[in-house]
Motif scaffolding. Sequence first.
Motif, PDB file in Angstrom:
ATOM      1  N   PHE A  97      -9.793   4.925  -0.592  1.00 25.21           N
ATOM      2  CA  PHE A  97      -8.454   4.512  -0.182  1.00 25.21           C
ATOM      3  C   PHE A  97      -7.610   5.686   0.289  1.00 25.21           C
TER       4      PHE A  97
ATOM      5  N   THR B 177       0.826  -1.210   0.000  1.00 30.16           N
ATOM      6  CA  THR B 177       0.000   0.000   0.000  1.00 30.16           C
ATOM      7  C   THR B 177       0.860   1.258   0.000  1.00 30.16           C
TER       8      THR B 177
ATOM      9  N   LEU C  86      -0.433   4.679  -1.149  1.00 30.77           N
ATOM     10  CA  LEU C  86      -1.553   5.265  -0.416  1.00 30.77           C
ATOM     11  C   LEU C  86      -1.034   6.185   0.685  1.00 30.77           C
TER      12      LEU C  86
ATOM     13  N   SER D 158     -11.190   5.769  -5.278  1.00 33.73           N
ATOM     14  CA  SER D 158      -9.842   6.171  -4.876  1.00 33.73           C
ATOM     15  C   SER D 158      -9.899   7.077  -3.654  1.00 33.73           C
TER      16      SER D 158
END
Length: 131
Positions: free
Chosen positions: A105, A60, A63, A102
Motif C-alpha cells: 500500500f 485512503t 496512505l 503495508s
Amino acid sequence: MAKYNIKHTCGHTETHQITGQINTREPRADWLSEQDCSECRRAAKQAEYAAQSEIDAARTADLPPLNGTPKQIAWATTIRATALDLLTQGAEIPEKAKPGYSIFFGETSAKWWIDNSSDDRGIWIGKFERV
C-alpha cells in the motif's frame, strides 16, 4: 439525416443530427428534449466522479499520495480504496505477503495500481507477489 434544434430540460438549446427513418426521428427528438444537454450531462458526470474521488481519497488518507496524471490518480485512488476495503473486510492475504503488505500500500505509482487492478476473473484481489 435531419438537424433538430432541441430545447433540453436544463434550459439549453442544442442542435442534434438525428438519423434513421422519418417516423423514428420525432420520438427521438421528443426523448432528447426530456434530457439535459450534453454539456450539463458531462458536468454532472464530472461532479459525480470528483465526489467519488474525494470519498476514496478520504478512505485512503493515511496512505502516501499517488503520482501520475490527474485522471490516473483519480482512478488509482478508487482502486486502492477498494483494495483497502476488501482487506479490511477479511479478504485473504497470501502468507508470503502478510509480513510486508503495508509496503504494497506504499506503492505511489498510479499506473501500477491501474495495471495491477484485476485478476483473470475481472475483480480486484490484489497481486501481493510484488511484496
